[in-house]
Design a protein around this motif. Structure first.
Motif, PDB file in Angstrom:
ATOM      1  N   TYR A 185      57.846  13.014  -7.452  1.00 23.02           N
ATOM      2  CA  TYR A 185      56.742  12.327  -7.023  1.00 23.02           C
ATOM      3  C   TYR A 185      55.584  13.033  -7.442  1.00 23.02           C
ATOM      4  O   TYR A 185      55.542  14.039  -7.987  1.00 23.02           O
ATOM      5  N   SER A 186      54.626  11.988  -8.011  1.00 22.40           N
ATOM      6  CA  SER A 186      53.256  12.384  -8.413  1.00 22.40           C
ATOM      7  C   SER A 186      52.389  12.340  -7.117  1.00 22.40           C
ATOM      8  O   SER A 186      52.396  11.633  -6.370  1.00 22.40           O
ATOM      9  N   SER A 187      51.619  13.627  -7.096  1.00 22.34           N
ATOM     10  CA  SER A 187      50.803  13.634  -5.957  1.00 22.34           C
ATOM     11  C   SER A 187      49.355  14.158  -6.354  1.00 22.34           C
ATOM     12  O   SER A 187      49.203  14.670  -7.475  1.00 22.34           O
ATOM     13  N   LYS A 188      48.364  13.852  -5.704  1.00 20.24           N
ATOM     14  CA  LYS A 188      47.015  14.400  -5.878  1.00 20.24           C
ATOM     15  C   LYS A 188      46.899  15.623  -5.370  1.00 20.24           C
ATOM     16  O   LYS A 188      47.674  16.149  -4.437  1.00 20.24           O
ATOM     17  N   PRO A 189      46.124  16.410  -6.026  1.00 19.63           N
ATOM     18  CA  PRO A 189      46.072  18.057  -5.668  1.00 19.63           C
ATOM     19  C   PRO A 189      45.366  18.234  -4.357  1.00 19.63           C
ATOM     20  O   PRO A 189      44.507  17.309  -3.975  1.00 19.63           O
ATOM     21  N   MET A 190      45.813  19.163  -3.620  1.00 18.79           N
ATOM     22  CA  MET A 190      45.568  19.268  -2.241  1.00 18.79           C
ATOM     23  C   MET A 190      43.825  19.940  -2.456  1.00 18.79           C
ATOM     24  O   MET A 190      43.067  19.685  -1.556  1.00 18.79           O
ATOM     25  N   GLY A 191      43.753  20.926  -3.299  1.00 18.80           N
ATOM     26  CA  GLY A 191      42.621  21.860  -3.439  1.00 18.80           C
ATOM     27  C   GLY A 191      41.715  21.194  -4.194  1.00 18.80           C
ATOM     28  O   GLY A 191      41.341  20.019  -4.346  1.00 18.80           O
ATOM     29  N   PRO A 192      41.044  22.105  -5.094  1.00 19.04           N
ATOM     30  CA  PRO A 192      40.105  21.606  -6.260  1.00 19.04           C
ATOM     31  C   PRO A 192      40.641  20.410  -7.091  1.00 19.04           C
ATOM     32  O   PRO A 192      41.834  20.217  -7.485  1.00 19.04           O
ATOM     33  N   GLN A 193      39.841  19.236  -7.059  1.00 23.98           N
ATOM     34  CA  GLN A 193      40.260  18.031  -7.800  1.00 23.98           C
ATOM     35  C   GLN A 193      40.144  17.865  -9.234  1.00 23.98           C
ATOM     36  O   GLN A 193      40.567  17.113  -9.845  1.00 23.98           O
ATOM     37  N   ASP A 194      39.574  18.979  -9.896  1.00 20.56           N
ATOM     38  CA  ASP A 194      39.393  19.051 -11.231  1.00 20.56           C
ATOM     39  C   ASP A 194      40.595  19.794 -11.913  1.00 20.56           C
ATOM     40  O   ASP A 194      40.493  20.647 -12.712  1.00 20.56           O
ATOM     41  N   PRO A 212      49.650   9.737   5.850  1.00 20.20           N
ATOM     42  CA  PRO A 212      49.713   8.696   5.089  1.00 20.20           C
ATOM     43  C   PRO A 212      50.239   8.930   3.777  1.00 20.20           C
ATOM     44  O   PRO A 212      50.243  10.429   3.346  1.00 20.20           O
ATOM     45  N   LEU A 213      50.640   7.903   2.784  1.00 22.77           N
ATOM     46  CA  LEU A 213      51.212   8.405   1.435  1.00 22.77           C
ATOM     47  C   LEU A 213      50.101   8.952   0.597  1.00 22.77           C
ATOM     48  O   LEU A 213      50.337  10.060  -0.324  1.00 22.77           O
ATOM     49  N   ASN A 214      48.708   8.531   0.842  1.00 20.07           N
ATOM     50  CA  ASN A 214      47.660   9.437   0.109  1.00 20.07           C
ATOM     51  C   ASN A 214      47.963   9.320  -1.362  1.00 20.07           C
ATOM     52  O   ASN A 214      47.712  10.473  -2.281  1.00 20.07           O
ATOM     53  N   GLY A 215      48.492   8.168  -1.791  1.00 17.25           N
ATOM     54  CA  GLY A 215      48.589   8.022  -3.375  1.00 17.25           C
ATOM     55  C   GLY A 215      49.993   8.625  -3.791  1.00 17.25           C
ATOM     56  O   GLY A 215      50.120   8.545  -5.220  1.00 17.25           O
ATOM     57  N   LEU A 216      50.696   9.173  -3.148  1.00 20.46           N
ATOM     58  CA  LEU A 216      52.051   9.765  -3.470  1.00 20.46           C
ATOM     59  C   LEU A 216      52.811   8.475  -4.103  1.00 20.46           C
ATOM     60  O   LEU A 216      52.991   7.406  -3.360  1.00 20.46           O
ATOM     61  N   THR A 217      53.516   8.819  -5.393  1.00 16.13           N
ATOM     62  CA  THR A 217      54.050   7.737  -6.290  1.00 16.13           C
ATOM     63  C   THR A 217      55.197   8.187  -6.487  1.00 16.13           C
ATOM     64  O   THR A 217      55.282   9.504  -7.212  1.00 16.13           O
ATOM     65  N   PRO A 218      56.619   7.828  -6.294  1.00 17.36           N
ATOM     66  CA  PRO A 218      57.743   8.193  -6.938  1.00 17.36           C
ATOM     67  C   PRO A 218      57.807   8.212  -8.091  1.00 17.36           C
ATOM     68  O   PRO A 218      57.239   6.895  -8.965  1.00 17.36           O
ATOM     69  N   LEU A 219      58.194   8.919  -8.916  1.00 21.87           N
ATOM     70  CA  LEU A 219      58.473   8.905 -10.538  1.00 21.87           C
ATOM     71  C   LEU A 219      59.898   8.567 -10.646  1.00 21.87           C
ATOM     72  O   LEU A 219      60.626   8.574  -9.933  1.00 21.87           O
ATOM     73  N   GLN A 220      60.333   8.159 -12.007  1.00 20.79           N
ATOM     74  CA  GLN A 220      61.735   7.764 -12.189  1.00 20.79           C
ATOM     75  C   GLN A 220      62.532   8.909 -12.068  1.00 20.79           C
ATOM     76  O   GLN A 220      62.016  10.115 -12.191  1.00 20.79           O
ATOM     77  N   PRO A 221      63.565   8.774 -11.336  1.00 31.27           N
ATOM     78  CA  PRO A 221      64.540   9.827 -11.576  1.00 31.27           C
ATOM     79  C   PRO A 221      64.584  10.643 -12.918  1.00 31.27           C
ATOM     80  O   PRO A 221      64.680   9.951 -13.975  1.00 31.27           O
ATOM     81  N   PRO A 222      64.716  11.925 -12.912  1.00 29.41           N
ATOM     82  CA  PRO A 222      64.724  12.562 -14.259  1.00 29.41           C
ATOM     83  C   PRO A 222      66.168  12.413 -14.977  1.00 29.41           C
ATOM     84  O   PRO A 222      67.097  12.138 -14.327  1.00 29.41           O
TER      85      PRO A 222
END
Length: 167
Positions: free
Chosen positions: A44-53, A155-165
């Motif tokens: 899955y692709s996810s947004k960072p928890m901490g610093p957004q940069d 909530p999903l919070n932008g969590l996005t499944p990636l194609q299986p490796p």
């Protein structure tokens, strides 16, 4: 000999080709002594928890059956992290090449200076809960909370499944 315990390991990376880092980590998990890699969630692709940069993360959860003790498993996971360029810095939730966390170790609740299980933040982290639900949708946590009830609160919070490796 100890009976095998079902463990769940959280995987995350956002530096140096994160998908390749997770693929290599899965291979390393499958080579741990006295341990069998049972299953791995989608990445899955996810947004960072901490610093957004910092770059987005790639996350997954792996299920293992192991006869290792919890601390032996922790030390083995730390060796895998180091082998993949992990540097332990003071910055909390900063970028990393590889992060491996013991989320659950059977039904054990562990409060040790080196290890807390269940993982202290897992009940609030979409990038842990949703991949974990792929592997164990009917899971009940050691404190009696159903995984499904946690999913309804996080909530999903932008969590996005990636194609299986690719294998």
């Amino acid at each position: 000999m100890l009976p095998a315990e079902r463990c769940y390991i959280g995987l995350g990376a956002n530096l140096v080709e994160p998908v390749a880092q997770l693929q290599a980590a899965v291979t390393a998990l499958g080579q741990l002594p006295e341990t069998r890699l049972v299953q791995v969630s989608r990445f899955y692709s996810s947004k960072p928890m901490g610093p957004q940069d910092q770059p987005d993360y790639v996350n997954a959860v792996a299920a293992l059956d192991t006869r290792l003790t919890p601390l032996a498993l922790l030390h083995a996971l730390q060796q895998i992290e180091l082998a993949h360029g992990r540097q332990r810095k003071a910055e909390r939730w900063g970028p990393r090449t590889l992060d491996l966390d013991i989320l659950l170790f059977g039904t054990q609740q562990i409060d040790h200076p080196e290890l807390t299980v269940p993982h202290y933040g897992m009940q609030l982290r979409e990038f842990v809960l949703y991949p974990l639900a792929e592997l164990a949708p009917d899971l009940i946590l050691p404190d009696g909370v159903a995984l499904q009830s946690l999913l309804q609160q996080v909530p999903l919070n932008g969590l996005t499944p990636l194609q299986p490796p690719c294998d």
